[in-house]
Structures are given as C-alpha cells and as structure tokens.
Design a protein around this motif. Structure first.
Motif, PDB file in Angstrom:
ATOM      1  N   GLY A 187       0.803  -1.216   0.000  1.00 47.13           N
ATOM      2  CA  GLY A 187       0.000   0.000   0.000  1.00 47.13           C
ATOM      3  C   GLY A 187       0.835   1.264   0.000  1.00 47.13           C
ATOM      4  N   SER A 188       2.005   1.243   0.653  1.00 47.61           N
ATOM      5  CA  SER A 188       2.867   2.425   0.648  1.00 47.61           C
ATOM      6  C   SER A 188       3.373   2.712  -0.754  1.00 47.61           C
ATOM      7  CB  SER A 188       4.039   2.212   1.601  1.00 47.61           C
ATOM      8  OG  SER A 188       4.800   1.077   1.229  1.00 47.61           O
ATOM      9  N   SER A 189       3.699   1.675  -1.525  1.00 48.35           N
ATOM     10  CA  SER A 189       4.124   1.872  -2.913  1.00 48.35           C
ATOM     11  C   SER A 189       2.993   2.451  -3.749  1.00 48.35           C
ATOM     12  CB  SER A 189       4.595   0.547  -3.512  1.00 48.35           C
ATOM     13  OG  SER A 189       5.675   0.016  -2.775  1.00 48.35           O
ATOM     14  N   ILE A 190       1.777   1.983  -3.496  1.00 49.27           N
ATOM     15  CA  ILE A 190       0.624   2.464  -4.263  1.00 49.27           C
ATOM     16  C   ILE A 190       0.350   3.935  -3.950  1.00 49.27           C
ATOM     17  CG2 ILE A 190      -1.852   2.189  -4.629  1.00 49.27           C
ATOM     18  CD1 ILE A 190      -1.477  -0.796  -4.128  1.00 49.27           C
ATOM     19  N   PHE A 191       0.406   4.315  -2.675  1.00 52.28           N
ATOM     20  CA  PHE A 191       0.183   5.721  -2.328  1.00 52.28           C
ATOM     21  C   PHE A 191       1.285   6.605  -2.897  1.00 52.28           C
ATOM     22  CE2 PHE A 191      -2.799   4.271   1.027  1.00 52.28           C
ATOM     23  CZ  PHE A 191      -3.821   5.169   0.783  1.00 52.28           C
ATOM     24  N   GLY A 192       2.519   6.106  -2.925  1.00 50.58           N
ATOM     25  CA  GLY A 192       3.580   6.864  -3.564  1.00 50.58           C
ATOM     26  C   GLY A 192       3.340   7.042  -5.050  1.00 50.58           C
ATOM     27  N   PHE A 193       2.866   5.980  -5.698  1.00 51.48           N
ATOM     28  CA  PHE A 193       2.530   6.045  -7.121  1.00 51.48           C
ATOM     29  C   PHE A 193       1.421   7.068  -7.369  1.00 51.48           C
ATOM     30  CE2 PHE A 193      -0.752   4.502 -10.074  1.00 51.48           C
ATOM     31  CZ  PHE A 193      -0.093   4.651 -11.274  1.00 51.48           C
ATOM     32  N   LEU A 194       0.374   7.052  -6.534  1.00 52.66           N
ATOM     33  CA  LEU A 194      -0.730   7.987  -6.713  1.00 52.66           C
ATOM     34  C   LEU A 194      -0.272   9.426  -6.490  1.00 52.66           C
ATOM     35  CD1 LEU A 194      -3.623   6.054  -4.922  1.00 52.66           C
ATOM     36  CD2 LEU A 194      -3.305   6.374  -7.379  1.00 52.66           C
ATOM     37  N   ARG A 231       2.717  10.644  -7.134  1.00 57.48           N
ATOM     38  CA  ARG A 231       3.512  11.083  -8.279  1.00 57.48           C
ATOM     39  C   ARG A 231       2.681  11.227  -9.548  1.00 57.48           C
ATOM     40  NH1 ARG A 231       7.437   7.534  -5.751  1.00 57.48           N
ATOM     41  NH2 ARG A 231       6.610   5.778  -6.939  1.00 57.48           N
ATOM     42  N   SER A 232       1.509  10.638  -9.596  1.00 61.15           N
ATOM     43  CA  SER A 232       0.721  10.659 -10.834  1.00 61.15           C
ATOM     44  C   SER A 232      -0.536  11.502 -10.724  1.00 61.15           C
ATOM     45  CB  SER A 232       0.341   9.223 -11.235  1.00 61.15           C
ATOM     46  OG  SER A 232      -0.448   8.612 -10.230  1.00 61.15           O
ATOM     47  N   THR A 233      -0.677  12.298  -9.672  1.00 64.42           N
ATOM     48  CA  THR A 233      -1.836  13.173  -9.534  1.00 64.42           C
ATOM     49  C   THR A 233      -1.380  14.585  -9.207  1.00 64.42           C
ATOM     50  OG1 THR A 233      -2.057  12.555  -7.193  1.00 64.42           O
ATOM     51  CG2 THR A 233      -3.423  11.360  -8.776  1.00 64.42           C
ATOM     52  N   ALA A 234      -2.160  15.550  -9.648  1.00 66.98           N
ATOM     53  CA  ALA A 234      -1.885  16.948  -9.321  1.00 66.98           C
ATOM     54  C   ALA A 234      -2.241  17.205  -7.858  1.00 66.98           C
ATOM     55  CB  ALA A 234      -2.691  17.864 -10.231  1.00 66.98           C
ATOM     56  N   GLU A 259       8.450  14.815 -14.831  1.00 67.11           N
ATOM     57  CA  GLU A 259       7.910  13.466 -15.012  1.00 67.11           C
ATOM     58  C   GLU A 259       7.307  12.956 -13.725  1.00 67.11           C
ATOM     59  OE1 GLU A 259      11.561  12.424 -18.071  1.00 67.11           O
ATOM     60  OE2 GLU A 259      11.414  11.478 -16.118  1.00 67.11           O
ATOM     61  N   ASP A 260       7.958  13.193 -12.568  1.00 63.15           N
ATOM     62  CA  ASP A 260       7.478  12.660 -11.311  1.00 63.15           C
ATOM     63  C   ASP A 260       6.209  13.347 -10.846  1.00 63.15           C
ATOM     64  OD1 ASP A 260       9.556  10.972 -11.292  1.00 63.15           O
ATOM     65  OD2 ASP A 260      10.819  12.164  -9.935  1.00 63.15           O
ATOM     66  N   GLU A 261       6.071  14.664 -11.159  1.00 63.41           N
ATOM     67  CA  GLU A 261       4.954  15.422 -10.637  1.00 63.41           C
ATOM     68  C   GLU A 261       3.763  15.433 -11.574  1.00 63.41           C
ATOM     69  OE1 GLU A 261       6.446  19.252  -9.888  1.00 63.41           O
ATOM     70  OE2 GLU A 261       7.783  18.640  -8.259  1.00 63.41           O
ATOM     71  N   HIS A 262       3.819  14.718 -12.685  1.00 62.39           N
ATOM     72  CA  HIS A 262       2.744  14.767 -13.664  1.00 62.39           C
ATOM     73  C   HIS A 262       1.473  14.164 -13.095  1.00 62.39           C
ATOM     74  CE1 HIS A 262       0.890  14.855 -17.616  1.00 62.39           C
ATOM     75  NE2 HIS A 262       0.486  13.625 -17.392  1.00 62.39           N
ATOM     76  N   GLY A 263       0.373  14.842 -13.233  1.00 62.26           N
ATOM     77  CA  GLY A 263      -0.892  14.371 -12.690  1.00 62.26           C
ATOM     78  C   GLY A 263      -1.792  13.839 -13.770  1.00 62.26           C
ATOM     79  N   PRO A 264      -2.818  13.002 -13.381  1.00 64.72           N
ATOM     80  CA  PRO A 264      -3.674  12.385 -14.373  1.00 64.72           C
ATOM     81  C   PRO A 264      -4.622  13.347 -15.044  1.00 64.72           C
ATOM     82  CG  PRO A 264      -4.460  11.911 -12.174  1.00 64.72           C
ATOM     83  CD  PRO A 264      -3.167  12.628 -12.014  1.00 64.72           C
ATOM     84  N   GLY A 265      -4.876  14.506 -14.385  1.00 65.78           N
ATOM     85  CA  GLY A 265      -5.818  15.420 -14.981  1.00 65.78           C
ATOM     86  C   GLY A 265      -5.176  16.454 -15.866  1.00 65.78           C
ATOM     87  N   GLU A 266      -3.866  16.297 -16.148  1.00 62.65           N
ATOM     88  CA  GLU A 266      -3.176  17.323 -16.905  1.00 62.65           C
ATOM     89  C   GLU A 266      -3.146  16.983 -18.383  1.00 62.65           C
ATOM     90  OE1 GLU A 266       0.499  17.324 -14.864  1.00 62.65           O
ATOM     91  OE2 GLU A 266      -0.262  18.445 -13.154  1.00 62.65           O
ATOM     92  N   ASP A 267      -2.485  17.870 -19.143  1.00 69.27           N
ATOM     93  CA  ASP A 267      -2.490  17.763 -20.591  1.00 69.27           C
ATOM     94  C   ASP A 267      -1.929  16.438 -21.037  1.00 69.27           C
ATOM     95  OD1 ASP A 267      -2.679  18.323 -23.198  1.00 69.27           O
ATOM     96  OD2 ASP A 267      -1.100  19.852 -23.264  1.00 69.27           O
ATOM     97  N   GLU A 276       8.393  14.608  -2.751  1.00 69.80           N
ATOM     98  CA  GLU A 276       7.695  13.776  -3.724  1.00 69.80           C
ATOM     99  C   GLU A 276       8.570  12.639  -4.241  1.00 69.80           C
ATOM    100  OE1 GLU A 276       5.848  14.809  -7.981  1.00 69.80           O
ATOM    101  OE2 GLU A 276       4.807  15.723  -6.301  1.00 69.80           O
ATOM    102  N   LYS A 277       9.881  12.868  -4.343  1.00 71.11           N
ATOM    103  CA  LYS A 277      10.762  11.847  -4.895  1.00 71.11           C
ATOM    104  C   LYS A 277      10.894  10.637  -3.994  1.00 71.11           C
ATOM    105  CE  LYS A 277      13.607  14.769  -7.872  1.00 71.11           C
ATOM    106  NZ  LYS A 277      13.252  14.022  -9.066  1.00 71.11           N
TER     107      LYS A 277
END
Length: 493
Positions: free
Chosen positions: A115-122, A124-127, A217-225, A420-421
C-alpha cells in the motif's frame, strides 16, 4: 493499447486492491473471536491476532516504499506482496491450532506493505489539487470492501463440508474465500496494471521554467495535458540541464543572431545508471521531525489507535449485552460500511471546497464527541434493552462518521508536505505509524474489556493531546510547494 485506457485499467486495479483489503478485514473480523474459542485460545489471543496483521505490515511498508522509490515501479512489488496474502489466508483456512492462526495473520500482513508503494505512485501521478479527491476515492473502495465483506460472510457461514483433509465451515471459509480472491487479483494485476510514470514521461505539463525534466515526469498528474512531447526537441528551446529557453525573436531563419552568439549545445544527459538516487541529500530527521509532519503522524496514530480499540471492544460488548453472534455482527459491520462510504463521498465533495486542515479539524471534533458519548454511555449502559441498544448505535455511528474526515485529510496533506521523490518511503513510514496504532489498539482494548472506563479515558486523553497539537500547528498545515511556487513566479515576473 491507448494510454488513457491503460490509465483507467490501472486505477481500476488499484481500486480492486483496496476493495479486497476491505473485504478481507470485514470477512475475518466478525468471526475470528469465535474461531479462536474453538481452538481453545485465551481471550488475549484476539488482540494478538488482530495486531499480528498490522505488525508485519508496519515492517514491510517502508521497505516496499523504498523499493518503489528506487525503481519507480510498483507492479512487481504488488505481485510479490500478494503472494503473502495468498499464503497467509490459506494458513488461516487450515486452522489446525491457535498458533497457526496467529502465524497466518503475520504472513498476510506482509502483503499490506504494498500500500505504501501504491500511495507513492498515486502521489507522483496526480496533481496536488486533485490528490484529496483521488485518495478519497481509493479509500472509499476499501470501505466498499468493508460493506461487501459482511454480506459475503452471511453466505460463508452456511459452509459445512470437507475439502480433502480440511474442514470448510463458517470459521475457516473466510480464509479460503480470500485466498481465491487474491489469486484472481494476481491475474488482474498481471494483465490490467501498468507502471504509468514510465508511460507518461513524454507528456507535457505547464510547470515552472526552472523545473528539471525528471521533476516534471514525477509530478505529472492524471488530470493534466495528455499531449505527447516530440522525441526530438529544437536546441533553441532547450538550455543547460533541460531548462526551457525562449527563442530569440531577432534570430533569423538560418539560425544566426544579429546581436547574440548562438547558444552552446546542452551537455548530454548522464546514463541512467549514474543518475542521482531519490534519496540523495535525504535526511530522516529533517523530513519527519518537522512540526507539521509530527502533527499528521500523531493524527494517524491516535485516530487508528482509538478506532481499532473500539472495534476490538465491539464484538465482546455486543455478545455481553445483546447476545449477538457472527450474523448480527456481520450485519452491523455492513451498515457501518454504508455509513463510511457515504462519509467518504461527502469528504470527496468537501475537499474541493475546503482545505485539508479544515476537514481534519471537523473530523477531530466528531471523534471527540464520539469519545465523550462512549465514555458516558458505553462504559456502563443506562436503561433497559432498547435504550442500551440506542446508546450503542449512536456511539458507533459517531465513531464511524469521523473516520473519513481524518483519514483523507491527513493522507492528502502528508503527501504534500513531504518530498515527492521519496514519497513511497514516506508513505511507508506513515502507514507504519498507523500499523503501530493498530497493533497497540487491539492489545490495549483486549486486556481492558472489563475496565472500560480506563480504556476510554486514555483514548480521550489522546484526543485531547491531538487537539492541542492541531491548535498550535494549524498555521503550518499547508502545502509549502504552493507557497514556493508562488514566490518563484513573483520573482520571475
């Protein structure tokens, strides 16, 4: 496959993971007390068995988080962690002795570290502005599992047959059921999950001109361009270390400039094996001993400690005062699941209109009201059976109501005030603190089922301490990145 479709399938698989974690908890909790009694276990074994699951999750969470930070992958971590869930639940199904049952919870708990890996993934992939909403949706999936679990238990309690040398009854069936569910999830992860940060490295986002390509790349969110970058970028637009340089309007078409010499070519990027580690210049003391981080970790610990203590107390209490068995307890947990899902949906709506610290304060206020009610009416129920039942229902309702507010607010805010890293490791530390609470909570309540005043009194003291900490640190519970970004934009103007 289309990247958008991969993203939807990946997020859907994450939802399934948290859904099954909720199902497992809700399937096992209503029956584990009677299961232990059939194995001649002492009462303290209930607290030990519930805490064992959290103990190994506490230890494995930071390790899995560190793994994901170093490799920037989560798929293989999830597949590896699920093996422990499968093995642990099969051991629970075997159930030859109380020690095997205790060992089964230890083994299954290792799997929760993913779960910690998943929260880290979320993270890095969300604004940042969408993070509370995403976390609320993920946590709602787990609460949906808490709703589905008791419904499954209603049918599992009807099992009464042999499977080779094993007996399948209402106590062992939950282990077999969850073993099969985690096997199916392995297939879902294998075919429906992708490591999206690698897939989205070529996408653009409107960020500061001083931000490096790796940070983008790390800070890119799913709702972005979702527009893709070209594979080759003009040297006029790229300066040293990937900084964006605006083209000179006086430069002619041949590339020469009338007033300035041509820009030197940027140095080649270092090979992947020599690029900096995400843990370079990382200090545990500077990261986790800051005032605002300590407050959020305290909120994580205290609320989970109180929640698991009350959950441990509930089944012996309902058996003592109301004569409830596994069916009645399953229905009760099912109704609590409905309430919590509604709470998470409301918090998801509220998080778009209020800051995380406001949501956290609301949740803490509800928890205090719940603690006072339980201290007054549950320690020594008043009146006859209808009044006692009403007092019990109100206490449980208030306790469950405050959970979504505190849970979403502290997770979302924690992801914003930590680096974030190294988010996977940080989330692992946060979950380990929560795991410590879920270890101590059942042990504390399991040994004080006959001394409710002492148990609830300590819980209220912890809530009072958290209230004081929140009041003094309220001004610091904001996202520092937003302030820094605003300062950098003002200086550039």
């Amino acid at each position: 496959m289309d990247p958008r479709r991969k993203k939807k399938l990946t997020y859907g698989t994450i939802g399934l993971i948290f859904l099954l974690s909720g199902v497992e908890y809700a399937v096992i909790l209503p029956t584990i007390w009677r299961y232990l009694q059939t194995l001649d276990a002492q009462p303290y074994f209930l607290g030990l068995s519930l805490s064992a699951f959290s103990l190994t999750g506490l230890l494995s969470g930071p390790l899995f988080g560190h793994w994901s930070d170093r490799t920037r992958t989560t798929k293989k971590i999830i597949l590896f962690a699920n093996i422990f869930e499968i093995a642990g639940n099969f051991m629970y199904f075997m159930g030859f002795s109380k020690w095997l049952l205790l060992s089964s919870r230890l083994v299954a708990g290792i799997g929760t570290g993913a779960g910690s890996s998943i929260f880290g993934f979320l993270t890095r992939s969300t604004a940042p502005e969408d993070r509370a909403t995403v976390f609320a949706a993920v946590m709602a999936c787990r609460q949906a599992g808490l709703l589905i679990g008791p419904a499954c238990n209603i049918f599992l309690r009807l099992c009464n047959f042999h499977l080779g040398p094993f007996v399948v009854n209402k106590y062992t069936a939950p282990g077999l059921f969850m073993c099969l569910m985690w096997i199916l999830l392995q297939l879902a992860v294998a075919f429906m999950y992708w490591d999206l940060p690698q897939l989205e490295r070529m996408k653009t986002r409107g960020c500061s001109t001083n931000t490096s390509r790796e940070e983008e790349e790390d800070e890119h969110g799913p709702g972005e361009d979702d527009e893709e970058k070209p594979l080759m970028v003009s040297q006029e637009l790229v300066g040293s270390y990937g900084a964006v340089v605006m083209p000179n309007p006086q430069r002619n078409h041949s590339g020469a400039s009338n007033h300035t010499p041509p820009l030197p070519a940027p140095p080649p990027p270092p090979p992947p094996e020599t690029q900096g580690s995400p843990f370079r210049n990382f200090s545990i003391y500077k990261e986790f001993l800051r005032e605002e981080v300590v407050v959020l970790l305290a909120a994580q610990f205290i609320t989970l400690f109180n929640q698991t203590a009350l959950e441990t107390m509930v089944t012996p209490l309902t058996q003592k005062y109301f004569g409830y068995g596994e069916l009645e307890n399953s229905v009760m947990y099912c109704l609590c699941g409905v309430e919590v899902i509604g709470g998470f949906l409301f918090v998801r709506w509220l998080s778009r209109r209020a800051s995380e610290r406001v949501v956290l304060a609301i949740g803490l206020a509800i928890c205090i009201i719940s603690g006072v009610w339980c201290l007054v009416f549950l320690a020594k129920p008043l009146g006859d059976f209808p009044w006692q039942l009403t007092e019990f229902i109100i206490g449980v309702f208030l306790q469950v109501l405050g959970l979504p507010f505190v849970a979403v607010a502290q997770v979302s805010l924690f992801s914003k005030i930590t680096a974030e890293k190294t988010q996977g490791f940080s989330q692992g530390v946060r979950r380990s603190v929560g795991g410590l609470a879920t270890i101590l909570g059942p042990v504390w309540a399991g040994g004080l089922t006959e001394n409710i005043y002492i148990m609830l009194g300590v819980m209220m003291a912890l809530l009072a301490l958290l209230t004081v900490m929140l009041a003094f640190s309220y001004g610091r519970l904001v996202e520092p990145a937003a302030e820094e970004q605003g300062d950098s934009q003002e200086s550039s103007d």
